[in-house]
Design an enzyme around this catalytic site. Structure first.
Site, short mmCIF file in Angstrom:
data_model
loop_
_atom_site.label_atom_id
_atom_site.label_comp_id
_atom_site.label_asym_id
_atom_site.label_seq_id
_atom_site.Cartn_x
_atom_site.Cartn_y
_atom_site.Cartn_z
N HIS A 479 0.82 -1.21 0.00
CA HIS A 479 0.00 0.00 0.00
C HIS A 479 0.86 1.26 0.00
O HIS A 479 2.05 1.25 0.34
CB HIS A 479 -0.96 0.01 1.20
CG HIS A 479 -0.30 0.07 2.55
ND1 HIS A 479 0.07 1.26 3.15
CD2 HIS A 479 0.05 -0.91 3.42
CE1 HIS A 479 0.61 1.01 4.33
NE2 HIS A 479 0.62 -0.30 4.52
N CYS A 498 2.55 -5.08 6.98
CA CYS A 498 2.28 -4.82 5.57
C CYS A 498 3.43 -4.03 4.94
O CYS A 498 4.26 -3.46 5.64
CB CYS A 498 0.96 -4.07 5.40
SG CYS A 498 -0.49 -5.11 5.67
#
Length: 589
Positions: A479, A498
């Site tokens: 992301h 992440c």
């Protein structure tokens, strides 16, 4: 039998010594080292000379079987693969002909003695026991019955060592699942090693058969060559360390005895190119040395400022033995991978903090990433990128909401609203929003927190403007981020697991190039609501944990072992218990 007891004791005790003959062969190899294959051929020629002395003149040798002199099913040398192999041969001797060890045996023994070239430990392949058995046979040439008994044990030893080495070189010695980490593995390469050995013996092609089991990638060849070069340096003792911690940073225009040691070290590592003795003995830190320090920092993923500070000093003080071990575990990790990663794929190397996107095996884009901090480490996954979300919302994980956000909410009643969060009742998709001011936060604890927190789309959303979804059980994805300043740091393990990407728009444009144009992407970003775009062509994502590799310019790169996976792997790789013991413990497959 004397020999049987000796070998049994060796296999149980597993002392970490190689016999003088093994060391002598390695020394001879080092003296003539040009290429791996030439080295092994030299070993084979030497070994053939030795083995030619081991023979028993016997006209009915071919009629004998190993089971006539050794009971496999009761043997401490026995395992299921060995038994299957001898079944294929009707239990005939595999490594003897006319009472004499064959050229195949010569090639195998030379390869085992040269196993250090692959980053292995020769004792893991019972080389000492093999050498002792050969010496014993030389002493038993006139004692037919005892000769045959020792020969049977040696034949089984050679078969078992081949199968063990072949398995390790094809699929790796370590079991990644024993590193105590979320580390997804690829299917093992399919080899029927019993059949493979039988064919190699018939073709008299033992050494070549083992070479052909290596990973067929340029990186493996390059890293193996780098390992051998560094190993030779360790034998020549030409790796002087700066040796002690410095009280302050050392930089250009400084002058001290430490600078002399620094020059000597950087000359040994190849970062300082001059061999001028007058220059090397000068205590003055000049611009040439600054550039050498920068090159060292580049190879170790450090800030390239040319100053020898704490982090640079720490990497310089890693011993050559540690670097050899580090390369060894990375060679093993390459054996876990398929030879072909696919046509188009994303490659994330966690310790390098980097992402690369390939199309038609050509590098399209390369960018920095931020990965998980140590307590929330990014798992090593193999996955498939399926879709993108533009202007995503962020469903705050319960662990983050209760451990990190709850104290902030209690301290500041406006925290949620100021940061564009909404409070929901029990579900992320709930339509029932709750006014934070109506909650009695003093009574809320981590244990009774029953809410869900969602951050709305926007430029300050924690996921930025684009997220790249690869469905998996760990809820790990790529992301964007509003915290772009972190990408300029040398070490970038700051996330909750992440992967934050430095250039999300560029990555999205490349992934969607054949699907939608850039104007359409800009329109999606201009909207205020989340929009999902499913990829017409799914893209493989490979996450690696490589802390040593050779780059395209031929530089040997190292990275810090941020999650201590190297430390655990080195311990496992160097263990010298028998393979059966390690398999029983679940350490090897």
């Amino acid at each position: 039998m004397k020999m049987r007891n000796i070998i049994r004791n060796m296999l149980v005790q597993r002392k970490s010594l190689i016999v003088v003959l093994s060391l002598l062969t390695i020394v001879l190899t080092l003296a003539t080292c040009k290429t791996t294959n030439n080295n092994i051929q030299t070993d084979i020629n030497d070994k053939t000379t030795q083995i030619d002395q081991v023979s028993l003149s016997d006209t009915d040798w071919e009629q004998g079987k190993v089971t006539d002199y050794h009971t496999l099913t009761k043997s401490f040398l026995w395992n299921s693969q060995v038994d299957l192999f001898y079944q294929e041969l009707d239990y005939q001797f595999a490594w003897f002909k006319d009472g004499r060890l064959t050229q195949n045996a010569s090639e195998l023994i030379a390869t085992l003695e040269s196993s250090w070239k692959e980053g292995f430990v020769a004792e893991n392949y019972e080389i000492r026991e093999i050498e002792m058995a050969i010496h014993e046979l030389q002493d038993l040439a006139s004692q037919e019955e005892e000769y045959r008994q020792v020969a049977a044990q040696l034949d089984i030893l050679l078969s078992r060592s081949y199968l063990s080495y072949a398995s390790d070189i094809a699929n790796g010695r370590n079991n990644p699942q024993k590193i105590d980490a979320n580390w997804e593995t690829y299917p093992q390469k399919k080899h029927n090693l019993v059949k493979y050995l039988s064919v190699a013996l018939k073709k008299d092609d033992i050494q070549k058969s083992l070479v052909e089991l290596r990973p067929k990638t340029n990186q493996y060849e390059k890293l193996m060559t780098a390992y051998q070069k560094l190993y030779l340096s360790s034998q020549d003792r030409v790796w002087p360390l700066p040796a002690y911690s410095i009280s302050r940073a050392v930089e250009e225009n400084d002058s001290s005895g430490y600078v002399v040691r620094l020059k000597s070290y950087l000359f040994a590592t190849g970062d300082l190119k001059t061999a001028d003795s007058t220059y090397l003995s000068s205590p003055f830190f000049d611009n040439k040395l600054t550039e050498a320090v920068k090159h060292f920092q580049f190879r170790h993923g450090l800030e390239q400022d040319g100053i020898v500070g704490k982090n640079t000093q720490q990497e310089m003080n890693k011993s050559i033995d540690y670097r050899l071990d580090q390369i060894g575990v990375n060679l093993d990790r390459l054996r876990w991978l398929p030879d072909n990663l696919g046509d188009s794929y994303i490659e994330v190397n966690i310790p390098e903090f980097s992402l690369k996107y390939f199309e038609s095996n050509q590098l399209i884009t390369h960018m920095n990433v931020v990965v998980g901090r140590n307590k929330n480490y990014t798992p090593v996954l193999k996955d498939t990128l399926s879709y993108l979300v533009f202007n995503p919302t962020w469903n705050v994980p319960n662990s983050i909401a209760t451990k990190e956000m709850l104290p902030k909410i209690k301290a500041d009643s406006t925290y949620l609203a100021r940061n564009n969060y909404v409070l929901l009742k029990s579900s992320y998709i709930s339509k029932d929003t709750i006014n934070p001011a109506e909650v009695e936060w003093s009574e809320i604890t981590r244990d009774n927190f029953s809410y869900r927190i969602v951050q709305k789309s926007g430029r300050f959303n924690a996921l930025g403007t684009i997220k790249f979804i690869m469905p998996n059980n760990h809820n790990i994805y790529l992301h964007d981020t509003p915290s772009h300043h972190l990408f300029s740091r040398a070490q970038r393990n700051f996330s909750h697991g992440c992967i934050r990407v430095e250039k999300p728009l560029e990555l999205a444009q490349n992934l969607l190039e054949a699907q939608i144009n850039n104007d359409s992407i800009y329109e999606l970003l201009a909207g205020k609501e989340p929009k999902t775009v499913i990829l017409d062509k799914k893209v493989a994502v490979h996450m690696f944990y490589h802390t040593a590799w050779v780059d395209k310019q031929g530089n040997l790169q190292f990275r810090k072992d941020i999650y201590s996976f190297d430390e655990k792997s080195i311990t496992l790789l160097k263990r010298t218990e028998s393979r059966q013991q390690l398999v029983a413990q679940g350490i090897l497959e």
